[in-house]
Scaffold this motif. Structure first.
Motif, PDB file in Angstrom:
ATOM      1  N   MET A   8     -13.124 -50.834  12.593  1.00  0.00           N
ATOM      2  CA  MET A   8     -12.257 -50.606  11.437  1.00  0.00           C
ATOM      3  C   MET A   8     -12.018 -51.918  10.707  1.00  0.00           C
ATOM      4  SD  MET A   8      -9.296 -47.943  12.529  1.00  0.00           S
ATOM      5  CE  MET A   8      -9.689 -46.271  13.019  1.00  0.00           C
ATOM      6  N   ASP A   9     -12.279 -51.890   9.413  1.00  0.00           N
ATOM      7  CA  ASP A   9     -12.008 -53.054   8.575  1.00  0.00           C
ATOM      8  C   ASP A   9     -11.945 -52.602   7.124  1.00  0.00           C
ATOM      9  OD1 ASP A   9     -12.148 -56.239   9.245  1.00  0.00           O
ATOM     10  OD2 ASP A   9     -12.637 -55.830   7.151  1.00  0.00           O
ATOM     11  N   ILE A  10     -11.302 -53.416   6.303  1.00  0.00           N
ATOM     12  CA  ILE A  10     -11.192 -53.107   4.880  1.00  0.00           C
ATOM     13  C   ILE A  10     -12.426 -53.558   4.103  1.00  0.00           C
ATOM     14  CG2 ILE A  10     -10.038 -55.260   4.169  1.00  0.00           C
ATOM     15  CD1 ILE A  10      -8.204 -53.420   2.402  1.00  0.00           C
ATOM     16  N   SER A  11     -13.194 -54.485   4.677  1.00  0.00           N
ATOM     17  CA  SER A  11     -14.303 -55.107   3.947  1.00  0.00           C
ATOM     18  C   SER A  11     -15.601 -54.312   4.044  1.00  0.00           C
ATOM     19  CB  SER A  11     -14.545 -56.530   4.459  1.00  0.00           C
ATOM     20  OG  SER A  11     -15.730 -57.056   3.905  1.00  0.00           O
ATOM     21  N   ARG A  12     -16.126 -53.907   2.903  1.00  0.00           N
ATOM     22  CA  ARG A  12     -17.437 -53.235   2.872  1.00  0.00           C
ATOM     23  C   ARG A  12     -18.540 -54.187   3.293  1.00  0.00           C
ATOM     24  NH1 ARG A  12     -16.249 -50.967  -3.003  1.00  0.00           N
ATOM     25  NH2 ARG A  12     -14.974 -49.179  -2.429  1.00  0.00           N
ATOM     26  N   CYS A  17     -12.128 -55.584  12.366  1.00  0.00           N
ATOM     27  CA  CYS A  17     -13.304 -56.087  13.088  1.00  0.00           C
ATOM     28  C   CYS A  17     -14.066 -57.184  12.369  1.00  0.00           C
ATOM     29  CB  CYS A  17     -14.246 -54.936  13.404  1.00  0.00           C
ATOM     30  SG  CYS A  17     -15.007 -54.194  11.941  1.00  0.00           S
ATOM     31  N   GLY A  18     -13.856 -57.376  11.071  1.00  0.00           N
ATOM     32  CA  GLY A  18     -14.607 -58.405  10.354  1.00  0.00           C
ATOM     33  C   GLY A  18     -16.086 -58.078  10.334  1.00  0.00           C
ATOM     34  N   LEU A  61     -18.534 -54.701   7.115  1.00  0.00           N
ATOM     35  CA  LEU A  61     -19.077 -53.518   7.789  1.00  0.00           C
ATOM     36  C   LEU A  61     -20.571 -53.354   7.531  1.00  0.00           C
ATOM     37  CD1 LEU A  61     -16.137 -51.029   7.193  1.00  0.00           C
ATOM     38  CD2 LEU A  61     -16.817 -52.063   9.378  1.00  0.00           C
ATOM     39  N   ARG A  62     -21.010 -53.705   6.350  1.00  0.00           N
ATOM     40  CA  ARG A  62     -22.445 -53.629   6.039  1.00  0.00           C
ATOM     41  C   ARG A  62     -23.240 -54.589   6.931  1.00  0.00           C
ATOM     42  NH1 ARG A  62     -22.681 -54.939   0.424  1.00  0.00           N
ATOM     43  NH2 ARG A  62     -21.293 -53.179   0.173  1.00  0.00           N
ATOM     44  N   SER A  76     -24.018 -46.150  19.223  1.00  0.00           N
ATOM     45  CA  SER A  76     -22.734 -45.643  19.720  1.00  0.00           C
ATOM     46  C   SER A  76     -21.554 -46.312  19.008  1.00  0.00           C
ATOM     47  CB  SER A  76     -22.634 -45.870  21.225  1.00  0.00           C
ATOM     48  OG  SER A  76     -22.739 -47.254  21.515  1.00  0.00           O
ATOM     49  N   ALA A  77     -21.677 -46.462  17.692  1.00  0.00           N
ATOM     50  CA  ALA A  77     -20.618 -47.121  16.926  1.00  0.00           C
ATOM     51  C   ALA A  77     -20.341 -46.345  15.647  1.00  0.00           C
ATOM     52  CB  ALA A  77     -21.027 -48.553  16.600  1.00  0.00           C
ATOM     53  N   ASN A  78     -19.070 -46.281  15.282  1.00  0.00           N
ATOM     54  CA  ASN A  78     -18.628 -45.637  14.054  1.00  0.00           C
ATOM     55  C   ASN A  78     -18.007 -46.695  13.158  1.00  0.00           C
ATOM     56  OD1 ASN A  78     -19.071 -42.915  15.180  1.00  0.00           O
ATOM     57  ND2 ASN A  78     -17.375 -43.475  16.505  1.00  0.00           N
ATOM     58  N   LEU A  79     -18.580 -46.884  11.986  1.00  0.00           N
ATOM     59  CA  LEU A  79     -18.072 -47.887  11.052  1.00  0.00           C
ATOM     60  C   LEU A  79     -17.130 -47.211  10.074  1.00  0.00           C
ATOM     61  CD1 LEU A  79     -21.183 -48.747  11.848  1.00  0.00           C
ATOM     62  CD2 LEU A  79     -20.580 -50.636  10.365  1.00  0.00           C
ATOM     63  N   LEU A  80     -15.886 -47.671  10.037  1.00  0.00           N
ATOM     64  CA  LEU A  80     -14.847 -47.031   9.249  1.00  0.00           C
ATOM     65  C   LEU A  80     -14.205 -48.042   8.317  1.00  0.00           C
ATOM     66  CD1 LEU A  80     -13.260 -45.165  12.281  1.00  0.00           C
ATOM     67  CD2 LEU A  80     -14.861 -44.208  10.622  1.00  0.00           C
TER      68      LEU A  80
END
Length: 197
Positions: free
Chosen positions: A66-70, A47-48, A73-74, A87-91
């Motif tokens: 879903m993304d690898i970058s903290r 998701c970037g 996602l932050r 209504s979102a889950n950050l993974l």
């Protein structure tokens, strides 16, 4: 991907302009309206900064980012908070290590369950081993919205890694057993919208 990849993407998102990006237009044109009678789920894979996820949440979807970058996602979390979207889950996930959990016991971190999502969005990301996982994760009647670079991109960026470029007709072939709603590869980007039978 590895810790090295996470560090590289964290650095990219740290340096990126502070203005929050707009959602991709392909998403705006082809996402189904949420049925208010039932919960509808969406996955924004790689998701970037989460601009597409945020738009999906605004439309009423429950969204997994879903993304690898903290850092990415932050920034997405800050934007979600500012817009009062819950209504979102950050993974934070190394997407290369995703698995399809056929048992139905998904931990939500490194698993994707079959028949889970009404919409999966993928933009500017290509890992071919994920195609079967994506196909199984979408519910019957659900929709894939995919856009990424193809081999014509080498005319603009000759040093780009060819492993991450689609061949002509490749994405359409992978999803040939689905109903293709939209397909275009007339430029350096391939776009596909497909509905699972």
């Amino acid at each position: 991907m590895s810790a090295k990849d996470r560090i590289r993407w964290d650095d990219i998102y740290t340096k990126r302009n502070k203005a929050f990006p707009q959602p991709d237009t392909l998403l705006l044109d082809y996402v189904p309206t949420v049925d208010e009678e039932s919960e509808m789920r969406a996955l924004d894979l790689a998701c970037g900064l989460g601009q597409n996820s945020i738009w999906l949440a605004e439309q009423g979807y429950i969204v997994d980012l879903m993304d690898i970058s903290r850092v990415g996602l932050r920034r997405a979390r800050a934007e979600l908070t500012m817009r009062n979207l819950r209504s979102a889950n950050l993974l934070q996930v190394d997407i290369d290590k995703l698995v399809l959990r056929r048992s139905g016991l998904c931990d939500g971190l490194h698993d994707i369950c079959p028949e889970t999502y009404d919409v999966i969005a993928v933009f500017r990301y290509l890992r071919r081993p994920l195609f079967p996982i994506i196909k199984e994760a979408i519910k019957s009647g659900g929709r894939l919205i995919y856009e990424t670079f193809n081999q014509q991109y080498l005319q603009q960026v000759p040093e780009f890694n060819k492993e991450f470029l689609l061949a002509d007709g490749e994405l359409e072939t992978v999803f040939s057993d689905w109903r293709i709603v939209y397909h275009d590869e007339s430029s350096h980007v391939t776009q596909l919208v497909a509905v699972k039978p």
